[in-house]
Design a protein around this motif. Structure first.
Motif, PDB file in Angstrom:
ATOM      1  N   THR A   8       0.849  -1.188   0.000  1.00 31.12           N
ATOM      2  CA  THR A   8       0.000   0.000   0.000  1.00 31.12           C
ATOM      3  C   THR A   8       0.890   1.245   0.000  1.00 31.12           C
ATOM      4  O   THR A   8       2.115   1.129   0.112  1.00 31.12           O
ATOM      5  CB  THR A   8      -0.913  -0.003   1.245  1.00 31.12           C
ATOM      6  OG1 THR A   8      -0.106  -0.091   2.415  1.00 31.12           O
ATOM      7  CG2 THR A   8      -1.881  -1.176   1.210  1.00 31.12           C
ATOM      8  N   PRO A   9       0.306   2.450  -0.133  1.00 33.56           N
ATOM      9  CA  PRO A   9       1.139   3.663  -0.182  1.00 33.56           C
ATOM     10  C   PRO A   9       2.119   3.755   0.979  1.00 33.56           C
ATOM     11  O   PRO A   9       1.769   3.458   2.132  1.00 33.56           O
ATOM     12  CB  PRO A   9       0.106   4.787  -0.141  1.00 33.56           C
ATOM     13  CG  PRO A   9      -1.111   4.187  -0.777  1.00 33.56           C
ATOM     14  CD  PRO A   9      -1.118   2.753  -0.358  1.00 33.56           C
ATOM     15  N   GLY A  10       3.353   4.177   0.690  1.00 29.06           N
ATOM     16  CA  GLY A  10       4.410   4.229   1.689  1.00 29.06           C
ATOM     17  C   GLY A  10       4.118   5.172   2.833  1.00 29.06           C
ATOM     18  O   GLY A  10       4.656   4.998   3.929  1.00 29.06           O
ATOM     19  N   VAL A  11       3.258   6.185   2.602  1.00 27.96           N
ATOM     20  CA  VAL A  11       2.952   7.140   3.669  1.00 27.96           C
ATOM     21  C   VAL A  11       1.975   6.546   4.683  1.00 27.96           C
ATOM     22  O   VAL A  11       1.760   7.117   5.739  1.00 27.96           O
ATOM     23  CB  VAL A  11       2.375   8.455   3.096  1.00 27.96           C
ATOM     24  CG1 VAL A  11       3.415   9.172   2.261  1.00 27.96           C
ATOM     25  CG2 VAL A  11       1.109   8.180   2.287  1.00 27.96           C
ATOM     26  N   PRO A  65      -4.295   3.277   5.768  1.00 29.27           N
ATOM     27  CA  PRO A  65      -4.392   4.740   5.897  1.00 29.27           C
ATOM     28  C   PRO A  65      -4.561   5.118   7.357  1.00 29.27           C
ATOM     29  O   PRO A  65      -4.974   4.298   8.180  1.00 29.27           O
ATOM     30  CB  PRO A  65      -5.638   5.082   5.076  1.00 29.27           C
ATOM     31  CG  PRO A  65      -6.449   3.838   5.051  1.00 29.27           C
ATOM     32  CD  PRO A  65      -5.454   2.703   5.068  1.00 29.27           C
ATOM     33  N   PRO A  66      -4.228   6.365   7.706  1.00 31.57           N
ATOM     34  CA  PRO A  66      -4.399   6.786   9.106  1.00 31.57           C
ATOM     35  C   PRO A  66      -5.864   6.720   9.526  1.00 31.57           C
ATOM     36  O   PRO A  66      -6.775   6.808   8.693  1.00 31.57           O
ATOM     37  CB  PRO A  66      -3.875   8.223   9.107  1.00 31.57           C
ATOM     38  CG  PRO A  66      -3.924   8.669   7.689  1.00 31.57           C
ATOM     39  CD  PRO A  66      -3.714   7.453   6.849  1.00 31.57           C
ATOM     40  N   ARG A  67      -6.052   6.565  10.828  1.00 29.36           N
ATOM     41  CA  ARG A  67      -7.399   6.488  11.381  1.00 29.36           C
ATOM     42  C   ARG A  67      -7.557   7.543  12.457  1.00 29.36           C
ATOM     43  O   ARG A  67      -6.614   7.801  13.205  1.00 29.36           O
ATOM     44  CB  ARG A  67      -7.658   5.114  11.997  1.00 29.36           C
ATOM     45  CG  ARG A  67      -7.693   3.977  11.008  1.00 29.36           C
ATOM     46  CD  ARG A  67      -7.790   2.640  11.715  1.00 29.36           C
ATOM     47  NE  ARG A  67      -8.062   1.557  10.795  1.00 29.36           N
ATOM     48  CZ  ARG A  67      -8.179   0.289  11.149  1.00 29.36           C
ATOM     49  NH1 ARG A  67      -8.035  -0.057  12.423  1.00 29.36           N
ATOM     50  NH2 ARG A  67      -8.438  -0.642  10.255  1.00 29.36           N
ATOM     51  N   PRO A  68      -8.725   8.138  12.570  1.00 25.73           N
ATOM     52  CA  PRO A  68      -8.970   8.990  13.739  1.00 25.73           C
ATOM     53  C   PRO A  68      -9.001   8.110  14.981  1.00 25.73           C
ATOM     54  O   PRO A  68      -9.545   7.006  14.961  1.00 25.73           O
ATOM     55  CB  PRO A  68     -10.344   9.610  13.451  1.00 25.73           C
ATOM     56  CG  PRO A  68     -10.985   8.684  12.478  1.00 25.73           C
ATOM     57  CD  PRO A  68      -9.885   8.050  11.674  1.00 25.73           C
ATOM     58  N   LEU A 101      -6.019  12.842  15.040  1.00 27.20           N
ATOM     59  CA  LEU A 101      -5.624  12.291  13.751  1.00 27.20           C
ATOM     60  C   LEU A 101      -4.148  12.589  13.561  1.00 27.20           C
ATOM     61  O   LEU A 101      -3.750  13.755  13.507  1.00 27.20           O
ATOM     62  CB  LEU A 101      -6.443  12.919  12.620  1.00 27.20           C
ATOM     63  CG  LEU A 101      -6.129  12.413  11.210  1.00 27.20           C
ATOM     64  CD1 LEU A 101      -6.406  10.917  11.087  1.00 27.20           C
ATOM     65  CD2 LEU A 101      -6.935  13.189  10.166  1.00 27.20           C
ATOM     66  N   ASP A 102      -3.344  11.544  13.510  1.00 29.73           N
ATOM     67  CA  ASP A 102      -1.889  11.696  13.407  1.00 29.73           C
ATOM     68  C   ASP A 102      -1.348  12.642  14.476  1.00 29.73           C
ATOM     69  O   ASP A 102      -0.482  13.489  14.211  1.00 29.73           O
ATOM     70  CB  ASP A 102      -1.499  12.208  12.009  1.00 29.73           C
ATOM     71  CG  ASP A 102      -1.489  11.084  10.978  1.00 29.73           C
ATOM     72  OD1 ASP A 102      -1.508   9.906  11.393  1.00 29.73           O
ATOM     73  OD2 ASP A 102      -1.447  11.389   9.779  1.00 29.73           O
ATOM     74  N   GLY A 103      -1.877  12.523  15.691  1.00 27.91           N
ATOM     75  CA  GLY A 103      -1.381  13.316  16.807  1.00 27.91           C
ATOM     76  C   GLY A 103      -2.005  14.695  16.923  1.00 27.91           C
ATOM     77  O   GLY A 103      -1.707  15.426  17.879  1.00 27.91           O
ATOM     78  N   GLU A 104      -2.865  15.084  15.981  1.00 27.15           N
ATOM     79  CA  GLU A 104      -3.501  16.406  16.018  1.00 27.15           C
ATOM     80  C   GLU A 104      -4.946  16.258  16.488  1.00 27.15           C
ATOM     81  O   GLU A 104      -5.673  15.382  16.006  1.00 27.15           O
ATOM     82  CB  GLU A 104      -3.464  17.058  14.629  1.00 27.15           C
ATOM     83  CG  GLU A 104      -2.065  17.241  14.070  1.00 27.15           C
ATOM     84  CD  GLU A 104      -2.098  17.751  12.621  1.00 27.15           C
ATOM     85  OE1 GLU A 104      -3.220  17.969  12.106  1.00 27.15           O
ATOM     86  OE2 GLU A 104      -1.023  17.902  12.030  1.00 27.15           O
ATOM     87  N   ASP A 105      -5.366  17.136  17.424  1.00 29.57           N
ATOM     88  CA  ASP A 105      -6.741  17.091  17.911  1.00 29.57           C
ATOM     89  C   ASP A 105      -7.702  17.562  16.830  1.00 29.57           C
ATOM     90  O   ASP A 105      -7.437  18.545  16.123  1.00 29.57           O
ATOM     91  CB  ASP A 105      -6.896  17.992  19.144  1.00 29.57           C
ATOM     92  CG  ASP A 105      -6.137  17.446  20.354  1.00 29.57           C
ATOM     93  OD1 ASP A 105      -5.615  16.322  20.263  1.00 29.57           O
ATOM     94  OD2 ASP A 105      -6.070  18.157  21.374  1.00 29.57           O
TER      95      ASP A 105
END
Length: 899
Positions: free
Chosen positions: A271-274, A280-283, A311-315
């Motif tokens: 899957t995509p390297g990012v 994919p990222p999850r909330p 999400l990725d450490g951001e509220d």
């Protein structure tokens, strides 16, 4: 013990990790039974070596329901076999070693098992190499290709193709923001890297008749997966599997949903390297506990609790969260990235955390917070948090506190001051800091260091620290120990911490009337009150007093929750409770619960609740939550740890004080009177004979009544020395260590061996003057090389010189020769060149008897006494006057008997 490779291999085999790092399959009566065909296969395999046993476990028993300990080792082995499957057909076998942190994660989730305390990344690395060596050996013997070898063990390992499904983002295409391509591994490059080709290339490469079978084998994983994935079956049927495809977000979501089926079929997914971990990222619904120090410390502490969606450490804002929940499941494009959303999962977590937040408006109870952090819900209906969509973390204050408990060597120094008449070793300093932190927090502790590492001096140091700091009203501490250890504690306190005001509340140390008259005023005058478990039952003032610390030694004494003694101990009132034990409590769940019910009441729930909780963990083969819950409060250092043993003396001598049983005391009293009568008529050489014969009689009575009476009974309960021997050896057996037991009496060797065999559950060895010389070398070889031979009983004359027995790390002098040179020579059978472990020497002495007073003579610094004793104490004793002799052998009944 029954050999694991015997034809009638027992069904209740259990894995046993030895101190030397060997993994064995051994019979354990209380082990969960294995299917007969499994035990019959595992026994012989492990008899060949740890690597062969693990290889069989990891290849042939996939999909079987196994007891937790076996299932955990299967997982370790299966990781090796999984990595092995990446070997191309005909290619050279090269299996990468997992990173140390991967092994550490495995160890953190290990279930209880014999030898679990020896698990380290280094040990798993060594076993990984043994696995690899076993594979190469068995593969060479089988003379078949690797894939055929694995297929013969279990069809699941027959991965004949290397097909890859590749998913990539395509942000330039708004209607189809994803692209799909199926590839396969054609060959390895010169650098050993896999070369990927579009799957369509396989049609051209394998177009020949003979190659068609290769193509069918290559596509077999795709065919397997298509049976479970409708979208893939349609792609195969129309031929789209061989072409690049434009995919919508819905297509990509469907692909991600079926990742487990694809990978189970043998397809490798990219899957995509990012995307982390291929998704994919999850909330995440994130909660934090213990951001700041609570206003009240101890078990009653209330910790702050807060939550937010990140999400990725951001509220995320409330509006963004609401939008997430309204937009539906699947992939959503938020803040410039594709995000995976599961409305139900997020909604359930928000509801659960909000409920906790509402209950914890004034603070979350400490025990509940710890269980929540560890993922160890004790409620039967309490489901674990969904780790894919949640994150529960300790706040700054709690995180720092737990970090200090888990790695006490990094804690700030605490100083017992000059009142401590000793120099603490680094690991002991760390232990004092750890104990101090927990007592300052008002929490309990279980100090479970190996026998001989100095639990006593660490507790005494803590008491000195607390005494120096005390700014309020004086509050004494209580120590409860087996009666046989009270003298040891008193001696150690007087030696290392003479400034502590000591009160031994026991009939052996004070007149019975004074013991009965103990009151709160007398207790308050002391810094440390020492008593026995039995005295705690008989003197209510001890249980009703408010103590600064309540410390219990040999904490396995409270492992039976229903015992009256256990219930009384748990009534103790103290700011902090400390349990001391030398056995690995984390390997016996019932012991663990009972000890923690004393040190941390309520943390593990009731015994019934805990039993149901551990059954759920066993069913899930996942013991990580329990280990995470208790680990901060257990400190265990091993003698086998090089960081510890390099700082230890080579030999530590300990006195093991023993009491007389009522039968022994009666026989001893009668012998004293008989000696007094005999001395009235004895003269000259005849008197020497009388004295020597009675000295022998006293020694025999102190060992066991049956040795003097000659009745052949040898009941364990009739001897205080046998009781003390059991206490010591149970710890040694739990640690799988070896012990030498010396006695000067040949007739004592066999009864000792029978008694030790009942404790170890295995036979040991015996050597005395009647053992043929030719047989002695074989006995030594067996003791040195066979890890399953746990003890060696030797008569002092026959085994005290010339033997190399460095496999033992414990030496017990069951009876004293009264000649230090002779005893040291015997001890040096274990403590000599080649010994890699710290040697503990235990010298048995019956309190209040001639053994006690002779020991005082040996310890005295009078050169004259030392010179005479070096030639044999009996020579000195025969020259004493009648009065001196009777004073030496008289019985101090209060000191001699356990109360």
């Amino acid at each position: 013990m029954e050999s694991p490779n015997a034809p009638d291999t027992p069904a209740n085999l259990a894995p046993q990790l030895t101190p030397r790092g060997r993994l064995l399959a051994t019979k354990q009566d209380d082990a969960p039974p294995l299917a007969p065909e499994v035990s019959q296969a595992l026994g012989p395999a492990f008899a060949l070596g740890s690597g062969h046993g693990l290889l069989l476990l990891g290849t042939a028993h996939i999909g079987r329901i196994l007891p937790p300990a076996w299932a955990w080792w299967r997982d370790v082995a299966a990781r090796y076999v999984t990595a092995l499957c990446a070997t191309p057909d005909g290619g050279e076998i090269a299996v990468d070693l997992p990173a140390a942190e991967d092994f550490e994660a495995l160890i953190a989730d290990a279930p209880p098992m014999t030898g679990a305390e020896y698990l380290t990344p280094e040990l798993l690395t060594a076993l990984w190499h043994e696995l690899d060596a076993a594979l190469r050996q068995e593969l060479a013997a089988a003379q078949v290709p690797l894939q055929a070898f694995l297929k013969s063990r279990h069809p699941a390992w027959n991965l004949v193709g290397r097909v890859h499904f590749n998913l990539a983002e395509n942000r330039k295409d708004a209607e189809a923001p994803f692209a799909f391509l199926a590839t396969y591994t054609a060959r390895l490059s010169a650098h050993g890297k896999a070369q990927h080709q579009p799957l369509s290339q396989a049609l051209a490469e394998f177009s020949g008749g003979k190659s068609r079978a290769q193509l069918l084998s290559l596509l077999l994983p795709v065919q397997r997966a298509a049976q479970h994935c409708d979208w893939l079956r349609e792609m195969v049927e129309v031929g789209d599997i061989y072409h690049p495809l434009r995919w919508t977000a819905l297509d990509a979501c469907r692909f991600l949903t079926d990742l487990p089926q694809l990978e189970a079929a043998g397809i490798s997914v990219r899957t995509p390297g990012v995307w982390k971990a291929g998704r994919p990222p999850r909330p995440v619904v994130k909660a934090s506990v213990g951001t700041r120090p609570p206003s009240l410390l101890g078990q009653d502490a209330l910790l702050d609790f807060s939550m937010q969606v990140c999400l990725d450490g951001e509220d995320l804002s409330d509006a963004e969260v609401e939008a997430l929940l309204q937009s539906g499941d699947g992939l959503q494009f938020i803040r410039g990235r594709w995000v995976e959303v599961d409305q139900k999962a997020i909604g359930r977590l928000l509801e659960r955390f909000k409920a906790i937040e509402a209950v914890a408006e004034n603070g979350l109870p400490f025990a509940e917070a710890m269980r929540l952090l560890a993922g160890a819900s004790l409620a039967e209906s309490g489901e674990p948090l969904d780790a894919d969509w949640s994150e529960l973390a300790a706040g700054p204050w709690l995180a720092d506190t737990l970090a200090g408990l888990r790695k006490p060597e990094g804690l700030a120094q605490v100083d017992p001051g000059p009142e401590l008449q000793a120099t603490l070793r680094p690991y002991q300093q760390a232990g004092v800091r750890w104990l101090y932190l927990l007592t300052r927090l008002g929490l309990g502790a279980c100090l479970a260091d190996d026998m001989g590492l100095g639990k006593t001096i660490q507790v005494l140091s803590l008491l000195l620290v607390l005494k120096r700091e005390n700014a309020g009203p004086h509050q004494p501490s209580l120590l409860v120990a087996p009666a046989s250890l009270l003298a040891n504690w008193a001696a150690e306190a007087e030696r290392f911490a003479p400034g502590l005001r000591l009160l031994v509340a026991h009939p052996s140390a004070m007149p019975p009337a004074d013991f009965k008259a103990l009151d709160a005023t007398r207790l308050a005058d002391a810094d440390l009150v020492i008593t026995s478990y039995g005295s705690l039952l008989r003197q209510p003032v001890l249980a009703n007093h408010d103590w600064r610390l309540a410390v219990i030694d040999e904490a396995q004494a409270i492992k039976n929750p229903g015992a009256k003694q256990t219930r009384q101990v748990k009534k103790l009132q103290a700011q902090s409770r400390i349990a001391l034990t030398g056995t690995p409590v984390e390997n016996r769940l019932s012991d663990l619960w009972s000890i923690f019910d004393f040190t941390h009441p309520g943390l593990l729930g009731s015994d019934k609740v805990f039993g149901k909780f551990t059954k759920r963990l066993a069913k899930a083969e996942h013991f990580g939550p329990l280990r995470a819950l208790v680990q901060p409060y257990i400190l265990r250092r091993l003698k086998t740890d090089k960081r510890v043993i390099s700082d230890l003396p080579d030999k530590t001598e300990l006195k093991a004080w023993c009491h007389l049983s009522p039968t022994q005391a009666a026989l001893y009293q009668r012998a004293v009177q008989d000696l007094a009568d005999a001395l009235e008529d004895a003269e000259g050489i005849g008197r020497k004979g009388v004295v020597l014969s009675f000295l022998m009689r006293f020694k025999q009575i102190c060992n066991h009544p049956s040795q003097w009476l000659g009745d052949g009974a040898w009941k364990a309960g009739d001897s205080g020395k046998f009781a003390r021997l059991r206490e010591l050896v149970e710890v040694i057996a739990a640690k799988q260590e070896k012990v030498l037991v010396f006695t000067q009496f040949r007739e004592t060797t066999e009864p000792l061996a029978a008694f030790l065999g009942s404790i170890f559950g295995r036979e040991g060895l015996v050597l005395h003057g009647g053992t043929p010389v030719a047989k002695r070398r074989e006995l030594v070889r067996r003791f040195q090389e066979d890890e399953q031979t746990p003890f060696f009983v030797l008569s002092l004359k026959a085994g005290g010189a010339g033997l190399n027995l460095t496999a033992a790390s414990h030496v017990i002098h069951f009876d004293r020769w009264w000649n230090p040179a002779v005893e040291n020579q015997a001890t040096d059978r274990a403590f000599r060149i080649g010994q890699q472990r710290n040697v503990l020497v235990h010298k048995f002495i019956c309190r209040g008897t001639v053994e006690d007073r002779i020991d005082q003579l040996i310890e005295s610094k009078q050169q004259l006494v030392k010179d005479v004793l070096e030639g044999g104490a009996e020579l000195l004793l025969t020259e004493m006057s009648d009065r001196e002799l009777l004073d030496l052998v008289k019985l101090d009944i209060h000191a001699a008997q356990e109360n």
